[in-house]
Scaffold this active site. Structure first.
Site, mmCIF file in Angstrom:
data_model
loop_
_atom_site.group_PDB
_atom_site.id
_atom_site.type_symbol
_atom_site.label_atom_id
_atom_site.label_comp_id
_atom_site.label_asym_id
_atom_site.label_seq_id
_atom_site.Cartn_x
_atom_site.Cartn_y
_atom_site.Cartn_z
ATOM 1 N N TYR A 56 -33.613 -6.599 10.678
ATOM 2 C CA TYR A 56 -35.048 -6.739 10.471
ATOM 3 C C TYR A 56 -35.761 -6.884 11.820
ATOM 4 O O TYR A 56 -35.711 -7.944 12.455
ATOM 5 C CB TYR A 56 -35.362 -7.943 9.589
ATOM 6 C CG TYR A 56 -34.692 -7.936 8.238
ATOM 7 C CD1 TYR A 56 -34.310 -6.744 7.620
ATOM 8 C CD2 TYR A 56 -34.423 -9.131 7.569
ATOM 9 C CE1 TYR A 56 -33.687 -6.741 6.387
ATOM 10 C CE2 TYR A 56 -33.809 -9.137 6.322
ATOM 11 C CZ TYR A 56 -33.438 -7.946 5.745
ATOM 12 O OH TYR A 56 -32.819 -7.946 4.518
ATOM 13 N N HIS A 140 -23.916 -6.692 5.172
ATOM 14 C CA HIS A 140 -25.186 -6.012 4.975
ATOM 15 C C HIS A 140 -25.002 -4.506 4.840
ATOM 16 O O HIS A 140 -24.573 -3.842 5.783
ATOM 17 C CB HIS A 140 -26.105 -6.317 6.151
ATOM 18 C CG HIS A 140 -27.550 -6.063 5.880
ATOM 19 N ND1 HIS A 140 -28.525 -6.130 6.851
ATOM 20 C CD2 HIS A 140 -28.214 -5.752 4.720
ATOM 21 C CE1 HIS A 140 -29.700 -5.874 6.324
ATOM 22 N NE2 HIS A 140 -29.546 -5.638 5.035
#
Length: 330
Positions: A56, A140
């Site tokens: 992010y 992830h």
């Protein structure tokens, strides 16, 4: 705000969790002060679960979230981050908009699901967060790295948990199949499923959620608005991080008509929907402003008439066997 425990880990998560992708400049720039105010609003509303990732904003989310939480008692909240993308310094200039973030391209992401990559990723995250520990670590988006993940990355996480370096482990993905495999073939504490258990689609109900119940594990739900479509189904809305097709947009518009017929905003029904299933421990909500946080909390706490779900079923917009939540959030 009510909390549940992730599986058998003892790690608590509040019903609403704060997803920290947006404060890293997802799609558009967010200033430092606005990011800090957004986290502050979540805290003031009783949110005590915060989720981030190196991906992010190529580290910006972790740095901003860590700074915003630095004055808080570390034992008073739950923090999760992710492994699988290692950030390497990059001095080529430009921005990161190709990956969805309006930030300078100071680093490049490199997939690394080796045991060493998992450890390095976590160490780097702790540095960016400015903390000595995280509570939950998630693999992830390992979609294209399945066998390496189960052979190398997952055992590394299990070792970190056994050493007390982390309290809970799991995986976070935008699909159900591999997450189900984690629940049936490993000893994860929780999985994060984004976009596959929403008012628009319930693919996770087929195998993932029943597997979680059977194994006594927890599911964290992300992407309840399907990339924004269920927050505001209008031409140009996004679905799965891309422009929504005409068919998907029309279904979202029908959902809005059905919920508004009962005096309920679509975003309220979408936000509350996942809580109808007993496997769901928390719903992550991304926000880029304090106002968005306050709206999400208001929608979570707002009333949902039982007739709403009957109306959706009558219109063919919700299956008869799909569980629905009760009338009020806490």
């Amino acid at each position: 705000m009510p909390a549940r425990t992730l599986g058998r880990s003892g790690v608590p998560v509040t019903a609403l969790g704060f997803g920290a992708a947006a404060i890293a400049g997802l799609y558009e720039e967010v200033g430092d002060d606005d990011a800090a105010a957004t986290v502050e609003a979540a805290w003031d509303a009783g949110v005590r679960y915060f989720d981030t990732a190196p991906h992010y904003g190529i580290g910006r989310s972790e740095r901003r979230l860590g700074a915003a939480l630095r004055t808080r008692n570390r034992d008073s909240y739950t923090l999760s981050t992710k492994v699988g993308r290692v950030l390497d310094p990059y001095d080529g200039g430009g921005d990161d908009l190709a990956h969805g973030f309006a930030v300078p391209a100071t680093h490049r992401r490199r997939w690394d699901f080796s045991a060493d990559g998992v450890r390095r990723s976590l160490e780097d995250s702790l540095t960016r967060l400015g903390t000595d520990r995280v509570d939950l670590v998630l693999l992830h988006d390992p979609d294209e790295h399945e066998e390496q993940v189960f052979r190398e990355a997952y055992p590394a996480l299990e070792e970190l948990r056994s050493q007390g370096m982390v309290r809970a482990i799991g995986a976070g993905m935008n699909q159900s199949r591999m997450l189900t495999r984690f629940l049936t073939d490993t000893d994860v504490d929780a999985v994060l499923c984004a976009g596959r258990y929403t008012l628009l689609e319930q693919g996770a109900l087929e195998t993932l959620l029943p597997a979680a119940v059977a194994a006594g594990r927890s599911v964290i739900v992300g992407g309840v608005f399907n990339s924004g479509l269920l927050a505001d189904p209008a031409p140009g809305a996004t679905y799965d991080y891309a422009p929504a097709s005409g068919e998907v947009l029309r279904r979202a518009e029908r959902l809005r008509e059905a919920t508004e017929a009962h005096g309920v905003p679509l975003r309220r029904a979408a936000l509350r929907f996942p809580f109808g299933h007993p496997a769901v421990a928390s719903v992550l909500v991304g926000a880029r402003s304090a106002d968005q946080v306050r709206d999400a909390v208001a929608q979570y706490r707002g009333h949902l008439p039982g007739a709403l779900w009957d109306g959706l079923r009558a219109r063919g917009l919700l299956g008869g066997g799909v569980p629905a939540p009760g009338g009020y959030g806490a």
